[in-house]
Design a protein around this motif. Structure first.
Motif, PDB file in Angstrom:
ATOM      1  N   SER A 133       4.479   5.509  -5.518  1.00  0.00           N
ATOM      2  CA  SER A 133       4.611   5.425  -6.976  1.00  0.00           C
ATOM      3  C   SER A 133       3.534   6.215  -7.708  1.00  0.00           C
ATOM      4  CB  SER A 133       4.553   3.964  -7.423  1.00  0.00           C
ATOM      5  OG  SER A 133       3.228   3.456  -7.290  1.00  0.00           O
ATOM      6  N   GLY A 134       2.471   6.561  -7.018  1.00  0.00           N
ATOM      7  CA  GLY A 134       1.371   7.263  -7.660  1.00  0.00           C
ATOM      8  C   GLY A 134       0.299   6.344  -8.198  1.00  0.00           C
ATOM      9  N   MET A 135       0.469   5.020  -8.023  1.00  0.00           N
ATOM     10  CA  MET A 135      -0.585   4.103  -8.440  1.00  0.00           C
ATOM     11  C   MET A 135      -1.881   4.436  -7.702  1.00  0.00           C
ATOM     12  SD  MET A 135      -0.822  -0.066  -8.320  1.00  0.00           S
ATOM     13  CE  MET A 135       0.225  -0.326  -9.749  1.00  0.00           C
ATOM     14  N   VAL A 136      -1.752   4.734  -6.410  1.00  0.00           N
ATOM     15  CA  VAL A 136      -2.884   5.209  -5.616  1.00  0.00           C
ATOM     16  C   VAL A 136      -2.821   6.725  -5.569  1.00  0.00           C
ATOM     17  CG1 VAL A 136      -3.975   5.229  -3.349  1.00  0.00           C
ATOM     18  CG2 VAL A 136      -2.962   3.119  -4.205  1.00  0.00           C
ATOM     19  N   LYS A 137      -3.873   7.368  -6.056  1.00  0.00           N
ATOM     20  CA  LYS A 137      -3.963   8.829  -6.045  1.00  0.00           C
ATOM     21  C   LYS A 137      -4.631   9.250  -4.735  1.00  0.00           C
ATOM     22  CE  LYS A 137      -2.717   8.379 -10.395  1.00  0.00           C
ATOM     23  NZ  LYS A 137      -1.314   8.546 -10.822  1.00  0.00           N
ATOM     24  N   TYR A 175       0.826  -1.202   0.000  1.00  0.00           N
ATOM     25  CA  TYR A 175       0.000   0.000   0.000  1.00  0.00           C
ATOM     26  C   TYR A 175       0.866   1.261   0.000  1.00  0.00           C
ATOM     27  CZ  TYR A 175      -4.097  -2.907   1.053  1.00  0.00           C
ATOM     28  OH  TYR A 175      -5.104  -3.843   1.006  1.00  0.00           O
ATOM     29  N   HIS A 176       1.891   1.278   0.835  1.00  0.00           N
ATOM     30  CA  HIS A 176       2.748   2.464   0.900  1.00  0.00           C
ATOM     31  C   HIS A 176       3.583   2.626  -0.366  1.00  0.00           C
ATOM     32  CE1 HIS A 176       1.976   4.214   4.851  1.00  0.00           C
ATOM     33  NE2 HIS A 176       1.729   2.977   5.256  1.00  0.00           N
ATOM     34  N   HIS A 188     -11.590   7.220  -9.238  1.00  0.00           N
ATOM     35  CA  HIS A 188     -10.490   8.028  -9.764  1.00  0.00           C
ATOM     36  C   HIS A 188      -9.131   7.566  -9.232  1.00  0.00           C
ATOM     37  CE1 HIS A 188     -13.122  10.705 -11.949  1.00  0.00           C
ATOM     38  NE2 HIS A 188     -13.811  10.973 -10.855  1.00  0.00           N
ATOM     39  N   PHE A 189      -8.993   6.254  -9.075  1.00  0.00           N
ATOM     40  CA  PHE A 189      -7.739   5.611  -8.672  1.00  0.00           C
ATOM     41  C   PHE A 189      -7.283   5.998  -7.266  1.00  0.00           C
ATOM     42  CE2 PHE A 189      -7.798   6.234 -13.303  1.00  0.00           C
ATOM     43  CZ  PHE A 189      -7.894   4.904 -13.689  1.00  0.00           C
ATOM     44  N   GLY A 230       1.055   1.430 -14.834  1.00  0.00           N
ATOM     45  CA  GLY A 230       1.266   2.126 -13.571  1.00  0.00           C
ATOM     46  C   GLY A 230       0.009   2.435 -12.792  1.00  0.00           C
ATOM     47  N   ILE A 231      -1.131   1.852 -13.186  1.00  0.00           N
ATOM     48  CA  ILE A 231      -2.378   2.015 -12.429  1.00  0.00           C
ATOM     49  C   ILE A 231      -2.969   0.649 -12.131  1.00  0.00           C
ATOM     50  CG2 ILE A 231      -2.909   4.289 -13.383  1.00  0.00           C
ATOM     51  CD1 ILE A 231      -4.923   2.908 -15.249  1.00  0.00           C
ATOM     52  N   ASP A 232      -3.865   0.611 -11.145  1.00  0.00           N
ATOM     53  CA  ASP A 232      -4.547  -0.632 -10.817  1.00  0.00           C
ATOM     54  C   ASP A 232      -5.863  -0.673 -11.594  1.00  0.00           C
ATOM     55  OD1 ASP A 232      -6.105  -2.670  -9.651  1.00  0.00           O
ATOM     56  OD2 ASP A 232      -5.110  -2.473  -7.724  1.00  0.00           O
ATOM     57  N   GLY A 233      -6.843   0.114 -11.169  1.00  0.00           N
ATOM     58  CA  GLY A 233      -8.098   0.211 -11.910  1.00  0.00           C
ATOM     59  C   GLY A 233      -9.117  -0.855 -11.597  1.00  0.00           C
TER      60      GLY A 233
END
Length: 358
Positions: free
Chosen positions: A61-65, A55-56, A85-86, A270-273
């Motif tokens: 990394s910015g994956m979690v906004k 999570y951290h 929105h991520f 670089g995103i989960d979604g």
């Protein structure tokens, strides 16, 4: 590998402080930590503080906004579609089940679906939210594709859990399980412990059975193929097509209804979604709530008392093991393995936090 008992209050305080330092409000940090710690209290190591570093790392990394909030895209008296929105998955999920509960209390049914989110922890947490309000709760989420469909060798669905909770005495009914044989997090735990996977859990990139957790996970991360088998295993003879089908039902209630990313498109660029689904139902729309609760309680008690198989001491109903695990861990501390403790220490150092319980 060694395991240590860590006081629940100490882990909770550390978790809440760490997420506040990462940019969340006190209430947001409390919600995130509550989801994480409930997993460990229930004895589900794969989704508890074992995921703390993930999570951290995803925040860094910015994956979690972290500053993004959920947006209502469409709403009716009984339903809603949200875009996360991520943002942090636990926060989007908590808000969504709260909406489902509010709608169920007004109309009898609440159904909320969410797109563009992140990992939300254990599905059972959100089903339990509805149960604590006297409602029947259901929770679904897709995830990065790691389930290999029956007769395939490329992962196309996530571990895609289904959770269901309903009030009962003396223990609420609570079922929470992936539609794969095991979860992605379980493989992470086996890799940390240096243990071979049991046969029938996973396939390598050639579609052959593998007991090497590291290889399966590395193939998954590199997009080479292989993955975890659906419930029932590799073929239709043992019912693998059923687990595959259950995984598709989760996709429908999460990514399809929300018009979000299906599992095969999550965790790219670089995103989960990932996407979620939540349902809350008021039993009063079917009859008297207390009579329905008693009906379920009586049936569960009959199951517990039925004849046992040879050599078996007890029949459990869903939710009993979790309550007993919680009682043990609140009294004696949460079990945390050595490698996870090292990861927690790494997070603490990065946030310049005290880690005195380590």
């Amino acid at each position: 590998m060694s395991y240590y008992r860590i006081e629940e209050k100490a882990l909770r305080a550390f978790s809440e402080e760490s997420f506040q330092k990462a940019g969340f409000s006190e209430e947001e940090a409390r919600i995130i930590s509550d989801v994480i710690l409930l997993s460990d209290l229930y004895g589900i190591e794969s989704h508890g503080v074992q995921r703390f570093k993930m999570y951290h790392d995803n925040l860094k990394s910015g994956m979690v906004k972290k500053y993004n909030k959920t947006e209502i895209l469409k709403e009716t008296p009984v339903s809603a579609t949200l875009d996360a929105h991520f943002g942090m998955g636990q926060l989007a999920a908590y808000r969504s089940m709260k909406m489902a509960i509010e709608k169920a209390n007004k109309t009898g049914v609440g159904i909320v679906t969410v797109r563009n989110s992140n990992h939300y922890g254990i599905a059972g947490y959100y089903a339990k939210m509805a149960c604590e309000e006297g409602l029947l709760g259901l929770s679904f989420t897709n995830s990065g594709a790691i389930m290999v469909p029956t007769n395939g060798r490329l992962p196309m669905l996530g571990s895609n859990p289904i959770a269901c909770a309903m009030p009962a005495e003396p223990v609420d009914f609570l079922f929470d399980a992936s539609t794969t044989v095991v979860t992605h997090g379980k493989l992470e735990v086996y890799r940390k412990l240096g243990k071979e996977l049991p046969k029938g859990w996973a396939l390598d990139d050639k579609g052959e059975e593998s007991t090497d957790a590291g290889r399966v996970l590395d193939n998954f991360n590199a997009g080479k193929g292989g993955g975890i088998l659906p419930l029932g295993g590799a073929d239709e003879v043992h019912g693998g097509h059923k687990g595959y089908g259950y995984g598709m039902i989760v996709e429908i209630f999460s990514s399809i209804l929300s018009m979000g990313m299906t599992s095969n498109n999550c965790l790219k660029g670089g995103i989960d979604g990932c996407c979620h689904g939540f349902i809350a139902i008021d039993p009063d729309i079917f009859g008297d709530r207390e009579e329905i609760k008693n009906h379920l309680s009586e049936y569960l008690e009959l199951i517990r008392k039925t004849l046992r198989a040879a050599g078996k001491e007890r029949i459990y109903t869903h939710g009993e093991k979790e309550i007993e695990a919680m009682e043990d861990r609140l009294a004696k501390g949460i079990l945390v393995n050595e490698r996870t403790l090292n990861e927690i220490k790494e997070v603490a150092e990065g946030l310049q936090m005290d880690c005195s319980f380590y």
